[in-house]
Design a protein around this motif. Structure first.
Motif, PDB file in Angstrom:
ATOM      1  N   GLU A 175       2.155  -3.076   3.225  1.00 17.58           N
ATOM      2  CA  GLU A 175       2.719  -1.911   3.922  1.00 17.58           C
ATOM      3  C   GLU A 175       4.219  -2.063   4.145  1.00 17.58           C
ATOM      4  OE1 GLU A 175       3.104   1.206   5.037  1.00 17.58           O
ATOM      5  OE2 GLU A 175       1.294   1.234   6.313  1.00 17.58           O
ATOM      6  N   SER A 178       5.683   3.728   7.141  1.00 21.92           N
ATOM      7  CA  SER A 178       5.834   5.127   6.772  1.00 21.92           C
ATOM      8  C   SER A 178       7.309   5.525   6.719  1.00 21.92           C
ATOM      9  CB  SER A 178       5.084   6.018   7.762  1.00 21.92           C
ATOM     10  OG  SER A 178       5.036   7.318   7.259  1.00 21.92           O
ATOM     11  N   GLY A 179       7.678   6.195   5.643  1.00 22.89           N
ATOM     12  CA  GLY A 179       9.063   6.637   5.472  1.00 22.89           C
ATOM     13  C   GLY A 179      10.028   5.505   5.156  1.00 22.89           C
ATOM     14  N   GLY A 204       3.876   3.109   1.910  1.00 26.29           N
ATOM     15  CA  GLY A 204       5.144   3.075   2.644  1.00 26.29           C
ATOM     16  C   GLY A 204       6.316   3.374   1.743  1.00 26.29           C
ATOM     17  N   GLY A 205       6.936   4.531   1.930  1.00 25.01           N
ATOM     18  CA  GLY A 205       8.168   4.849   1.213  1.00 25.01           C
ATOM     19  C   GLY A 205       7.998   5.203  -0.248  1.00 25.01           C
ATOM     20  N   GLY A 226       2.044   9.483   2.440  1.00 25.94           N
ATOM     21  CA  GLY A 226       1.956  10.465   3.517  1.00 25.94           C
ATOM     22  C   GLY A 226       3.276  11.165   3.750  1.00 25.94           C
ATOM     23  N   ASP A 227       4.303  10.379   4.046  1.00 22.49           N
ATOM     24  CA  ASP A 227       5.604  10.908   4.473  1.00 22.49           C
ATOM     25  C   ASP A 227       6.192  11.941   3.502  1.00 22.49           C
ATOM     26  OD1 ASP A 227       7.914  10.518   6.409  1.00 22.49           O
ATOM     27  OD2 ASP A 227       8.893  10.115   4.499  1.00 22.49           O
TER      28      ASP A 227
HETATM   29  C1  1GP Z   1       2.125   4.481   6.011  1.00 24.03           C
HETATM   30  O1  1GP Z   1       1.732   3.351   3.943  1.00 24.03           O
HETATM   31  C2  1GP Z   1       1.581   4.543   4.607  1.00 24.03           C
HETATM   32  O2  1GP Z   1       1.347   3.671   6.795  1.00 24.03           O
HETATM   33  C3  1GP Z   1       2.186   5.681   3.838  1.00 24.03           C
HETATM   34  O3  1GP Z   1       3.595   5.581   3.859  1.00 24.03           O
HETATM   35  O4  1GP Z   1       4.156   7.759   4.911  1.00 24.03           O
HETATM   36  O5  1GP Z   1       5.906   6.442   3.665  1.00 24.03           O
HETATM   37  O6  1GP Z   1       4.066   7.572   2.442  1.00 24.03           O
HETATM   38  P1  1GP Z   1       4.476   6.920   3.692  1.00 24.03           P
END
Ligand code: 1GP
Length: 246
Positions: A175, A178-179, A204-205, A226-227
């Motif tokens: 991880e 997020s962002g 993440g990112g 997600g972000d």
């Molecule tokens: C966050 O790994 C997840 O815990 C998703 O990351 O929101 O940056 O896409 P993003």
């Protein structure tokens, strides 16, 4: 092993890589969540994760129920803590933040959650959660009050992931937060993949389908995004899924 994990493992054993969409209940409204849930199957998403490192919403449980009612896909909790439990999900990533040394996220929240998880009948997916330094202070680093592993210390990341496997965890989640400014580097993913037998989840990112693809080529079994969708909308959902499935 529970049904959802079994399904994930079977898919990965066939050589497939999977795309999980992360929905943050703080960021999306009820109508938006319903709309996204309906579109996910058509886009080819493999599962929906729901969670936040610091949840403000009071209606998380309702949002999870709504998601379940509007999709046949597995809905898996990715909780930042015990208050994010919901009986409406199919499973929960039972995360231990093993890169940190904060007992709260290593074991304490889990003890608080365990009787509730049992009562709800949630399938648990024991997951080693490993934070990697990613260029800026992310919510998960701040809220967990733990240090992420420096991104040039590949051997340290591998050691944590091996420990997760030897402790019996079924997944390892690399991880960046997020962002994140920088997603988990490919050399870390490939070294971890070379060394562990359990599936490797990466998030993440990740802001483009091309980046997602590169993480898969490096060895990621599951990509979490997600972000990007929170900020840019869901227009590229199918492209992300296709880049991961290809
Ligand atoms: C966050 O790994 C997840 O815990 C998703 O990351 O929101 O940056 O896409 P993003």
């Amino acid at each position: 092993m529970g049904k959802i994990l079994n399904q994930i493992n079977k898919n990965i054993e066939k050589g497939n890589s999977l795309f999980f969409l992360l929905l943050d209940p703080d960021k999306e409204s009820m109508p938006k969540m319903r709309e996204v849930a309906e579109n996910c199957e058509e886009a080819g998403v493999d599962a929906i994760l729901v969670g936040s490192s610091f949840l403000i919403s009071w209606d998380n449980g309702e949002k999870v129920r709504l998601l379940k009612e509007n999709t046949k896909l597995p809905v898996i909790l990715f909780p930042g803590g015990v208050k994010q439990l919901s009986p409406h999900a199919d499973a929960i990533l039972f995360l231990s933040l093993i890169s940190g040394r904060n007992p709260r996220w290593l074991i304490e929240e889990h003890i608080q959650a365990a009787p509730i998880v049992k009562k709800f009948g949630l399938e648990t997916i024991p997951t080693g959660y490993v934070l990697i330094e990613s260029g800026k202070l992310t919510s998960v680093v701040f809220v967990s009050n733990t240090l992420p592993i420096p991104s040039d210390k590949v051997e340290l990341v591998v050691a944590h992931c091996l420990a997760a496997e030897y402790l019996g965890m079924e997944l390892v989640f690399l991880e960046a937060g997020s962002g994140a400014e920088r997603p988990v580097p490919e050399n870390i993913i490939s070294e971890v993949k070379k060394n562990v037998k359990i599936p490797v989840m990466v998030g993440g990112g990740i802001k483009t389908p091309d980046t997602a693809r590169k993480k898969v080529e490096a060895g990621a079994d599951i990509i979490v995004v997600g972000d990007h969708f929170e900020k840019q909308g869901y227009g590229l959902l199918k492209e992300f899924v296709e880049a991961v499935h290809r």
